[in-house]
Design an enzyme around this catalytic site. Structure first.
Site, PDB file in Angstrom:
ATOM      1  N   SER A  38       0.821  -1.199   0.000  1.00  0.00           N
ATOM      2  CA  SER A  38       0.000   0.000   0.000  1.00  0.00           C
ATOM      3  C   SER A  38       0.858   1.253   0.000  1.00  0.00           C
ATOM      4  CB  SER A  38      -0.893   0.017   1.241  1.00  0.00           C
ATOM      5  OG  SER A  38      -0.065   0.216   2.377  1.00  0.00           O
ATOM      6  N   LYS A  39       0.241   2.324  -0.457  1.00  0.00           N
ATOM      7  CA  LYS A  39       0.883   3.627  -0.549  1.00  0.00           C
ATOM      8  C   LYS A  39       1.425   4.071   0.798  1.00  0.00           C
ATOM      9  CE  LYS A  39      -1.288   6.514  -3.976  1.00  0.00           C
ATOM     10  NZ  LYS A  39      -2.352   7.449  -4.183  1.00  0.00           N
ATOM     11  N   ARG A  40       0.684   3.683   1.848  1.00  0.00           N
ATOM     12  CA  ARG A  40       1.048   4.173   3.179  1.00  0.00           C
ATOM     13  C   ARG A  40       2.455   3.729   3.590  1.00  0.00           C
ATOM     14  NH1 ARG A  40      -2.918   1.755   6.013  1.00  0.00           N
ATOM     15  NH2 ARG A  40      -4.183   1.655   4.144  1.00  0.00           N
TER      16      ARG A  40
END
Ligand code: GLU
Length: 489
Positions: A256-258
């Site tokens: 994920s981007k996070r």
């Protein structure tokens, strides 16, 4: 039958690293099998379109060296197939499905559907579209259906999912998959905006483009039984399916981007080599052998086997990618690197250096960095005179005799014909012995004078590359500033 595969992204933004992996595996498989690789833009979800993302996708695939083999010709070149330009084909198939009783018109409003789902949920039932109680071709009279359609009332077309039916298929990576039709909703095939859904357009295109192997991410696995029902309804032979493993963060959650960058473009901007990205992404779920990590694209093509792709999720390990980038930095031809580095310098406002000079700088410094552009941070003094001097280094190594020695060296260096590493070493060592000093007692102050910093590549190599004039200018500048008490730290 010759192999034909496709990469079918939706133009909803950037190319995700998982998308690049899908594109790459399709490409590797096609090339390995002497087949064709097709790019198809799936843009039928008009609410998710992001302007210019198709161009961006093509651009980044080109950058990575993933070229598609056919498509409608646009301006003398192959363009990708674009679904929004093929609406007639989907509409024809919608008609075929309605006429053969495999699909039906439905007129329910979104609110009515919402209410129906809530009711089923409240009764503890699966909130599927309940075709028996809703407003559709199965519950309304033929005349009523005709009236509604011709009066322009909004409608969708749904797939009539057969009851009590087992959908069975073999996935090349996962083996046999069995799904009961009771788990599948009557899928919308044509939306009220007149566009087909992903399911319909995808199946019609895979069939009409003679796709032999559907290779895509695991997140599409739940769609496959729906697609198989469509193939069966249309009386078409199934392609082979291969669902690639998910990409995971280090903690094994879905990538994920996070937890880091997911857009290929971001990695490109950070200065990763395309060869490193391609090599790294190719090994997310597969490795041709157990004892190697570095492969060029031809080696990847030659050894690619779909059957060898793992089922389990593949961890995206950024440290491994960095390591690979370093391997390519060490391995690449310095001529190519010099050209790339020149652009980096020009973009940062530096004057133009010769390729020959840049090659020398790269050769002596690349083992100390991970990215080509980091050479500039590591040794800015190779591109401009030091303006500031490291104070701590100065205080530690600058002695009362240092100025006198520097002046002596200045004279000796200026008399040198061949300003090369070995001669510099010889002359400097002689000076040290004459004064009863060690070579390092001279090298440290000299490094400070020439580079302003406490660390760098070999001192004499650095001086050889900078050249006699430049080194003498820097020595003179240092002496003057020092004597005028104008050294800047
Ligand atoms: N348009 C889908 C996507 O965005 C394609 C999935 C498939 O390959 O069938 O990934």
């Amino acid at each position: 039958m010759s192999v034909r595969v496709r990469f079918a992204p939706s133009p909803t933004g950037y190319l995700h690293v998982g998308g690049l992996r899908t594109a790459l595996y399709n490409y590797l498989f096609a090339k390995n099998q002497n087949g064709k690789f097709i790019l198809r833009i799936e843009d039928t979800d008009r609410t998710r379109l992001v302007e210019n993302s198709t161009q961006g996708l093509i651009e980044i695939l080109n950058w990575a060296g993933i070229k598609y083999d056919e498509g409608p010709v646009v301006g003398g070149e192959y363009g990708p197939y674009v679904q929004s330009e093929r609406l007639d084909i989907y509409n024809n198939h919608i008609k075929i499905l309605i006429n053969s009783g495999h699909a039906y018109y439905a007129f329910d409003t979104p609110e009515e559907i919402e209410q129906m789902r809530k009711m089923l949920q409240a009764k503890g039932l699966n909130p599927k579209y309940d075709r028996r109680t809703m407003k559709n071709q199965l519950t309304l009279s033929e005349d009523e259906v005709q009236r509604r359609v011709s009066s322009g009332e909004p409608y969708v077309v749904r797939l009539l999912v057969p009851d009590d039916h087992k959908i069975i298929f073999t996935d090349i990576i996962r083996g046999e998959v069995i799904v009961d039709s009771s788990e599948i909703d009557d899928q919308v095939l044509l939306k009220s905006d007149g566009y087909p859904t992903y399911h319909l357009a995808n199946v019609v295109d895979d069939y009409s483009m003679k796709i032999t192997h559907v290779i895509r991410g695991e997140e599409w696995l739940p769609s496959t039984p729906k697609h198989i029902l469509l193939y069966q309804a249309l009386g078409w032979e199934l392609p082979k399916f291969a669902h690639l493993p998910l990409l995971l963060n280090k903690d094994r959650t879905k990538l994920s981007k996070r937890q880091g960058d997911v857009a290929v473009e971001d990695y490109r901007k950070k200065g990763y080599f395309k060869e490193a990205i391609v090599n790294f992404v190719a090994l997310l779920g597969w490795n041709p052998s157990s004892d190697r990590e570095i492969y060029d694209i031809q080696e990847l093509i030659d050894s690619f086997k779909l059957e060898k792709v793992n089922k389990g999720g593949a961890v995206f390990d950024i440290e491994k990618l960095n390591w690979m980038n370093f391997q390519y930095l060490m391995k690449k031809d310095t001529k190519e690197l010099a050209i790339q580095f020149k652009t980096i310098l020009i973009d940062k406002g530096y004057p133009e250096f010769s390729n020959d000079y840049l090659e020398k700088v790269i050769k002596t410094h690349r083992e100390r960095v991970t990215f080509l552009h980091q050479i500039l941070d590591f040794c800015p003094y190779m591109f401009q005179k030091p303006e500031k001097f490291d104070k701590e280094y100065f205080e530690k190594y600058w002695k009362d005799y240092s100025l006198e020695i520097l002046k002596e060296l200045q004279i000796k260096y200026s008399k040198m014909d061949d300003f090369v590493h070995d001669n510099l070493h010889k002359v400097t060592l002689e000076t040290a012995s004459e004064k009863g000093l060690k070579l390092k007692d001279i090298i440290h102050p000299l490094r400070l004078v020439i580079t302003g910093r406490s660390a760098g590549a070999g001192m004499f190599e650095t001086m050889e590359i900078l050249g006699k004039n430049e080194c003498l200018t820097r020595i003179q500048h240092f002496i003057e500033s020092y004597e005028k008490n104008k050294l800047v730290f």
